[in-house]
Design a protein around this motif. Sequence first.
Motif, PDB file in Angstrom:
ATOM      1  N   HIS A 173       6.510   1.620  -7.154  1.00 30.86           N
ATOM      2  CA  HIS A 173       6.212   2.821  -6.383  1.00 30.86           C
ATOM      3  C   HIS A 173       5.961   2.481  -4.918  1.00 30.86           C
ATOM      4  O   HIS A 173       5.837   1.315  -4.564  1.00 30.86           O
ATOM      5  N   HIS A 174       5.879   3.520  -4.086  1.00 31.28           N
ATOM      6  CA  HIS A 174       5.396   3.375  -2.718  1.00 31.28           C
ATOM      7  C   HIS A 174       4.485   4.559  -2.424  1.00 31.28           C
ATOM      8  O   HIS A 174       4.378   5.489  -3.234  1.00 31.28           O
ATOM      9  N   HIS A 175       3.827   4.528  -1.277  1.00 31.93           N
ATOM     10  CA  HIS A 175       2.840   5.555  -0.938  1.00 31.93           C
ATOM     11  C   HIS A 175       3.253   6.357   0.292  1.00 31.93           C
ATOM     12  O   HIS A 175       2.412   6.736   1.114  1.00 31.93           O
ATOM     13  N   GLY A 176       4.554   6.624   0.428  1.00 29.03           N
ATOM     14  CA  GLY A 176       5.026   7.440   1.535  1.00 29.03           C
ATOM     15  C   GLY A 176       4.618   6.857   2.872  1.00 29.03           C
ATOM     16  O   GLY A 176       4.660   5.650   3.076  1.00 29.03           O
ATOM     17  N   PHE A 196       5.862   3.190   2.884  1.00 32.12           N
ATOM     18  CA  PHE A 196       7.163   3.228   2.215  1.00 32.12           C
ATOM     19  C   PHE A 196       7.589   1.926   1.539  1.00 32.12           C
ATOM     20  O   PHE A 196       8.696   1.850   1.017  1.00 32.12           O
ATOM     21  N   VAL A 197       6.760   0.871   1.514  1.00 36.51           N
ATOM     22  CA  VAL A 197       7.163  -0.395   0.892  1.00 36.51           C
ATOM     23  C   VAL A 197       6.979  -0.312  -0.625  1.00 36.51           C
ATOM     24  O   VAL A 197       5.848  -0.178  -1.115  1.00 36.51           O
ATOM     25  N   PRO A 198       8.077  -0.397  -1.377  1.00 40.92           N
ATOM     26  CA  PRO A 198       7.976  -0.376  -2.830  1.00 40.92           C
ATOM     27  C   PRO A 198       7.250  -1.629  -3.330  1.00 40.92           C
ATOM     28  O   PRO A 198       7.494  -2.737  -2.865  1.00 40.92           O
ATOM     29  N   HIS A 199       6.352  -1.424  -4.294  1.00 39.07           N
ATOM     30  CA  HIS A 199       5.569  -2.524  -4.831  1.00 39.07           C
ATOM     31  C   HIS A 199       5.068  -2.149  -6.226  1.00 39.07           C
ATOM     32  O   HIS A 199       5.266  -1.028  -6.691  1.00 39.07           O
ATOM     33  N   ARG A 212      -6.716   4.185   2.301  1.00 39.62           N
ATOM     34  CA  ARG A 212      -5.415   4.734   2.711  1.00 39.62           C
ATOM     35  C   ARG A 212      -5.584   5.557   3.975  1.00 39.62           C
ATOM     36  O   ARG A 212      -6.663   6.084   4.246  1.00 39.62           O
ATOM     37  N   THR A 213      -4.495   5.705   4.693  1.00 40.27           N
ATOM     38  CA  THR A 213      -4.527   6.455   5.947  1.00 40.27           C
ATOM     39  C   THR A 213      -4.044   7.888   5.757  1.00 40.27           C
ATOM     40  O   THR A 213      -3.545   8.504   6.696  1.00 40.27           O
ATOM     41  N   VAL A 238       5.063   7.643  -4.967  1.00 34.04           N
ATOM     42  CA  VAL A 238       6.455   7.939  -5.250  1.00 34.04           C
ATOM     43  C   VAL A 238       7.005   6.826  -6.135  1.00 34.04           C
ATOM     44  O   VAL A 238       7.150   5.687  -5.692  1.00 34.04           O
ATOM     45  N   SER A 239       7.288   7.154  -7.390  1.00 31.72           N
ATOM     46  CA  SER A 239       7.849   6.166  -8.314  1.00 31.72           C
ATOM     47  C   SER A 239       9.297   5.892  -7.955  1.00 31.72           C
ATOM     48  O   SER A 239      10.043   6.797  -7.575  1.00 31.72           O
ATOM     49  N   VAL A 240       9.682   4.616  -8.048  1.00 31.62           N
ATOM     50  CA  VAL A 240      11.064   4.204  -7.796  1.00 31.62           C
ATOM     51  C   VAL A 240      11.538   3.385  -8.995  1.00 31.62           C
ATOM     52  O   VAL A 240      10.739   2.720  -9.660  1.00 31.62           O
ATOM     53  N   PRO A 241      12.856   3.435  -9.304  1.00 36.73           N
ATOM     54  CA  PRO A 241      13.333   2.743 -10.501  1.00 36.73           C
ATOM     55  C   PRO A 241      13.266   1.227 -10.422  1.00 36.73           C
ATOM     56  O   PRO A 241      13.178   0.557 -11.439  1.00 36.73           O
ATOM     57  N   GLU A 242      13.337   0.690  -9.200  1.00 41.68           N
ATOM     58  CA  GLU A 242      13.275  -0.763  -9.041  1.00 41.68           C
ATOM     59  C   GLU A 242      12.707  -1.088  -7.671  1.00 41.68           C
ATOM     60  O   GLU A 242      12.681  -0.247  -6.770  1.00 41.68           O
TER      61      GLU A 242
END
Length: 147
Positions: free
Chosen positions: A63-66, A105-108, A125-126, A133-137
Amino acid sequence: MTEQEGTGAALRPVGNAPLNNRVHHVRSGELDGYAAISGGTVGSKRLWMGLVENPPLSATDNHHHGDSEAGIYVVSGHPVFVYHDGTQEVRLHAGPGDFFLVPPFVPHREENPDPNEPAVVVIARTTQEPIKVSVPELYHLGESDTP
């Protein structure tokens, strides 16, 4: 100098809005779910802080945090933070007292490989929004990917 006990989130003006002209004290038992410092708990405008406990042998999804930055402090346990550097997955092993910055936006992914001990972290968080935001990979965030 004035010393006061019990001046946490319970003191509110009319309308239940938090007071914004004093220091707020949120005791460990007063968290609103994970949130300790937020717009809802103490009237924070640009900062969110909370406590997260990841159980033994657990992992979040990718995921990332926008557009929110996240600062992480490891209280206890040995979490592993995983991201992609453009070539391969990178695994950052942590211990108590360690800090991390997760840029916008960094997926981790966070993992707790320990079979017995939970991993407890404090997150700042800011943004006030609980963006996840969940991402598949996991993938590398290039310069052109940032808004």
